[in-house]
Scaffold this active site. Sequence first.
Site, PDB file in Angstrom:
ATOM      1  N   GLU A  47     -15.110   4.322  -0.879  1.00  0.00           N
ATOM      2  CA  GLU A  47     -14.502   4.753   0.372  1.00  0.00           C
ATOM      3  C   GLU A  47     -15.098   6.058   0.873  1.00  0.00           C
ATOM      4  O   GLU A  47     -15.638   6.856   0.103  1.00  0.00           O
ATOM      5  CB  GLU A  47     -12.987   4.907   0.217  1.00  0.00           C
ATOM      6  CG  GLU A  47     -12.569   5.968  -0.781  1.00  0.00           C
ATOM      7  CD  GLU A  47     -11.064   6.136  -0.841  1.00  0.00           C
ATOM      8  OE1 GLU A  47     -10.540   6.233  -1.953  1.00  0.00           O
ATOM      9  OE2 GLU A  47     -10.425   6.155   0.222  1.00  0.00           O
TER      10      GLU A  47
ATOM     11  N   ARG B  59       8.831  -0.606   6.874  1.00  0.00           N
ATOM     12  CA  ARG B  59      10.225  -0.173   6.846  1.00  0.00           C
ATOM     13  C   ARG B  59      10.443   0.880   7.921  1.00  0.00           C
ATOM     14  O   ARG B  59       9.506   1.295   8.605  1.00  0.00           O
ATOM     15  CB  ARG B  59      10.562   0.429   5.473  1.00  0.00           C
ATOM     16  CG  ARG B  59       9.657   1.595   5.093  1.00  0.00           C
ATOM     17  CD  ARG B  59      10.017   2.203   3.758  1.00  0.00           C
ATOM     18  NE  ARG B  59       9.039   3.182   3.318  1.00  0.00           N
ATOM     19  CZ  ARG B  59       8.988   4.437   3.723  1.00  0.00           C
ATOM     20  NH1 ARG B  59       9.855   4.868   4.635  1.00  0.00           N
ATOM     21  NH2 ARG B  59       8.069   5.271   3.251  1.00  0.00           N
TER      22      ARG B  59
END
Length: 358
Positions: free
Chosen positions: A118, A210
């Site tokens: 990454e 959420r």
Amino acid sequence: MKMTAKFHLPGLRYNYPLNMMLLSLKEKYPHYFQDNIEIASFFGEFPTSLWNGGRFSNGDQCDRRFVEEVVKSINTRGIPVRYTYTNPLLTEEDLADAFHTASREAESAFGNGDVFLEKYLTHVRHVEMQILADQQGNILCLGERDCSLQLNKQKVLEETPSPVMTEDIRRKMMDAAVLAAKAANYTNAGTVEFLLAPDGQFYFIEMNTRLQVEHPITEEISGVDIVKWQIRIACQVPLNMKQEDIRLQGHAIECRINARSTGRVEFLHIPGGGRVHFDTALMQDTVVVPFYDSMLGKLIVHANTREEAIRRMEASLCEMVIVGVETNIEEQLQLIRSKIFQKGNYDTLILDKILKKG
């Protein structure tokens, strides 16, 4: 296929994302973020046809040719790389050993030796997009929240809109968030999170499936009751507004009021006034114990401009009194009054330095 679970109690039904939906997010992000949107995530830093989205299993060959090809791609893109969360930046000579070391660590800790290559980013901002997605396929994005001010990777203060956001970056980031939700057939309130670099490029981190602690500041500027719509979506009620109906107005700030000690709340005074509220379960004589999260409540203000919101937050923090338990109110005041915050020139690394200056 849309995966939604139904939880039944007498008179209550609540829908929430199943693990299959979360797995589909993981599997589909590489394709959508690589091919459909010009942003980089750790899944899409390298062409997926060659690098499998930047992901390598411990069965892959890490020979000299492999190293040369990876380094060539890195040099072409100007990408500094590190191979685990804590290990330092790599040199070309380190890459092969680092690959195998990281794979062994992952295999030992998690039973899976896959390694992600990454891009290493620093001096970035943590910006998240709030979405609502109903069961009829409609998706709204309610704008961004800047959550960059953190201690020990825990958010301390959030504001919306981000003081460095441009209309062009906002549009691209909102499009990216909506595409991510569509890719997974997502249903619910949710947050798609990004790192925003100083050059305006942004990078996908994760999706929180959420309601977020900081959702009230988005409700303040959008006028949309996210909690109400989360319940309506669970009842299969379609969203009754379109993206063009969303008008973001004013500026909102949230300060998390955290306990620094345990004890009994001997005296409590909560600030009041227009467009000021304190989300909390705290009452006088409440006993704060060490077994739960330290957050006592969320102090939220809304104003027409950022400057007005800062002044309103400063006044509210000065008015708040909690006796019997040590809190971070003084630290929040120090942050709000700092020139760095007032100018909006902050990133995820700056808060510790602000507080150390005193």
